[in-house]
Design a protein around this motif. Structure first.
Motif, PDB file in Angstrom:
ATOM      1  N   GLY A 118       0.911  -7.956 -19.330  1.00  5.51           N
ATOM      2  CA  GLY A 118      -0.259  -7.120 -19.578  1.00  5.51           C
ATOM      3  C   GLY A 118      -1.176  -7.009 -18.384  1.00  5.51           C
ATOM      4  N   PHE A 119      -0.863  -7.747 -17.293  1.00  4.24           N
ATOM      5  CA  PHE A 119      -1.638  -7.649 -16.060  1.00  4.24           C
ATOM      6  C   PHE A 119      -0.693  -7.306 -14.909  1.00  4.24           C
ATOM      7  N   MET A 120      -1.256  -6.664 -13.893  1.00  6.20           N
ATOM      8  CA  MET A 120      -0.461  -6.264 -12.737  1.00  6.20           C
ATOM      9  C   MET A 120      -1.355  -6.257 -11.489  1.00  6.20           C
ATOM     10  N   TYR A 121      -0.714  -6.286 -10.321  1.00  6.54           N
ATOM     11  CA  TYR A 121      -1.449  -6.190  -9.050  1.00  6.54           C
ATOM     12  C   TYR A 121      -1.561  -4.720  -8.647  1.00  6.54           C
ATOM     13  N   ARG A 122      -2.772  -4.365  -8.178  1.00  2.00           N
ATOM     14  CA  ARG A 122      -2.990  -3.031  -7.632  1.00  2.00           C
ATOM     15  C   ARG A 122      -3.759  -3.182  -6.318  1.00  2.00           C
ATOM     16  N   ASN A 123      -3.365  -2.377  -5.347  1.00  2.00           N
ATOM     17  CA  ASN A 123      -3.961  -2.454  -4.011  1.00  2.00           C
ATOM     18  C   ASN A 123      -5.117  -1.458  -3.909  1.00  2.00           C
ATOM     19  N   TYR A 124      -6.312  -1.979  -3.635  1.00  2.00           N
ATOM     20  CA  TYR A 124      -7.506  -1.141  -3.540  1.00  2.00           C
ATOM     21  C   TYR A 124      -8.068  -1.165  -2.125  1.00  2.00           C
ATOM     22  N   SER A 159      -5.291   2.353  -2.851  1.00  2.00           N
ATOM     23  CA  SER A 159      -4.837   2.596  -1.483  1.00  2.00           C
ATOM     24  C   SER A 159      -3.689   3.582  -1.437  1.00  2.00           C
ATOM     25  N   SER A 160      -2.949   3.717  -2.513  1.00  2.00           N
ATOM     26  CA  SER A 160      -1.803   4.625  -2.529  1.00  2.00           C
ATOM     27  C   SER A 160      -2.206   6.082  -2.717  1.00  2.00           C
ATOM     28  N   GLU A 161      -3.474   6.321  -3.078  1.00  2.00           N
ATOM     29  CA  GLU A 161      -3.934   7.687  -3.311  1.00  2.00           C
ATOM     30  C   GLU A 161      -4.640   8.223  -2.068  1.00  2.00           C
ATOM     31  N   TRP A 177      -9.466  -3.991   2.333  1.00  2.00           N
ATOM     32  CA  TRP A 177      -8.562  -3.702   1.237  1.00  2.00           C
ATOM     33  C   TRP A 177      -8.061  -5.032   0.678  1.00  2.00           C
ATOM     34  N   GLY A 178      -7.507  -4.990  -0.526  1.00  2.00           N
ATOM     35  CA  GLY A 178      -6.992  -6.220  -1.111  1.00  2.00           C
ATOM     36  C   GLY A 178      -6.295  -5.973  -2.439  1.00  2.00           C
ATOM     37  N   LEU A 179      -5.360  -6.853  -2.773  1.00  2.00           N
ATOM     38  CA  LEU A 179      -4.674  -6.815  -4.063  1.00  2.00           C
ATOM     39  C   LEU A 179      -5.591  -7.379  -5.138  1.00  2.00           C
ATOM     40  N   ALA A 180      -5.669  -6.697  -6.259  1.00  2.00           N
ATOM     41  CA  ALA A 180      -6.524  -7.133  -7.368  1.00  2.00           C
ATOM     42  C   ALA A 180      -5.705  -7.207  -8.646  1.00  2.00           C
TER      43      ALA A 180
END
Length: 377
Positions: A118-124, A159-161, A177-180
């Motif tokens: 239910g959780f995942m890493y996203r790069n912001y 970051s991917s957008e 930037w960082g993984l959250a």
């Protein structure tokens, strides 16, 4: 005696004082969250055998339990689900984006945890943008800052957008930037929900089966390593005779000739039961003495794949068995019938009903007749 947790197996010294391994449930002052194994409150003089490596908790001056993740910093523990082996954490100031910016991401390296389902890493990517009071994308917990008489707020963009497509960033300044870690249900291109607790899970030590069956998980007393064992597990052998009781009830309720056959079967079962008692009296005495010496530690059984390695055989129409004289399952005390499936313990060639022996081996890693320890355990 053998204590098994997960895929680990260790022999316990009979002279160990198991009571020394019984630890109290603690908490941080008036904070109501119970702290128990594998977590433990790390204080001077506290028994470090009451916790597992990487699960130490410290209490701050606000009586909050703090968990240190080596690569990500200190977090407040908001909740622990011991049977599910999950823990909920958050930033002490409930502003996870600030911690992500300072640490340049979130990492669970060198810790026993991983992100829960239910959780995942996203790069912001984080930007300083001119402050807009009504902006729905700014991170509210970071507030605003002023430079050259201009107020700025922080915005986090995937970051991917392509940033220019999502937001006019011509007057914004890139910060870092960082993984959250974010919930999987969040699909927005901006990170605006900053107060959601992060849910983690752990696989070792695996205490789920022990806790779900009323046991107490703790470190193995005589081991210098972090080997866990299950203590105070209630005995559950009282359910093994349900089939016999059900068979007796149905037999007495059938009138006429079928009832007479049922009575004859019952008499035959009683005769076989006396023979089985004489055969197993010595092993039952040894088992009782072993339980008297160690009333708190439980012999863990085999896992599913290990049990399935023992061969299964279907009784033929003629009722022919590997041993013609062994016609009674010594666990449920019922006679083997055609089309029933039996499982054989290859080390001693004893066989039983599949349901009976599978339930036994999940709780005990030995043959119920000869008490031999199967080589696969």
């Amino acid at each position: 005696m053998i204590s098994i947790t997960g895929h680990r197996r260790t022999e316990a010294n009979p002279s160990d004082d198991i009571d020394n391994n019984k630890c109290d449930i603690n908490s941080c002052g008036n904070y109501t969250l119970p702290i128990e194994f594998p977590f433990w409150i790390k204080t001077e003089g506290n028994n470090n055998r009451c916790g597992y490596q990487g699960f130490d908790i410290k209490c701050n001056n606000q009586n909050q339990p703090l968990l240190n993740l080596p690569e990500s910093g200190v977090f407040v523990v908001k909740g622990i689900e011991y049977e599910e082996q999950q823990v909920m954490i958050n930033d002490p100031e409930e502003c996870l984006p600030r911690k992500i910016m300072l640490n340049r991401g979130f990492s669970l390296a060198d810790s026993p945890f991983q992100l829960a389902n239910g959780f995942m890493y996203r790069n912001y990517s984080f930007y300083n943008c001119p402050y807009e009071p009504e902006s729905p994308v700014m991170i509210s917990c970071l507030g605003s800052s002023t430079s050259n008489n201009v107020s700025y707020s922080v915005v986090a963009v995937l970051s991917s957008e392509p940033p220019q497509r999502l937001l006019n960033l011509s007057s914004c300044h890139f910060v870092t930037w960082g993984l959250a870690p974010v919930p999987s249900y969040i699909h927005e291109d901006y990170w605006t929900i900053s107060d959601v607790d992060v849910q983690l899970q752990w696989n070792e030590p695996d205490c789920r089966y022990c806790l779900q069956h009323g046991g107490r998980c703790g470190l193995l007393q005589d081991s210098t390593n972090d080997h866990a064992a299950c203590y105070d597990l209630p005995r559950q052998d009282q359910d093994l005779s349900r089939k016999a009781r059900l068979g007796l009830t149905i037999g007495l309720g059938i009138p006429g000739f079928i009832g007479i056959i049922g009575l004859l079967c019952l008499l035959h079962h009683r005769k076989m039961r006396r023979e089985q008692r004489q055969q197993s009296s010595r092993t039952e005495t040894e088992f009782s003495i072993m339980n008297a010496r160690h009333p708190q530690a439980a012999l863990m059984g085999l896992d599913g794949p290990s049990i399935e390695r023992y061969p299964k055989t279907e009784v033929g129409e003629s009722g022919q068995l590997p041993r013609p004289n062994d016609t009674i399952c010594s666990i449920c005390l019922s006679e083997y019938r055609p089309k029933e499936v039996i499982r054989t313990i290859t080390e001693c060639e004893h066989y039983f009903h599949v349901d009976c022996i599978d339930g036994w081996l999940k709780m005990n890693a030995t043959c119920p007749l000869c008490r031999k320890l199967p080589a696969r355990s």
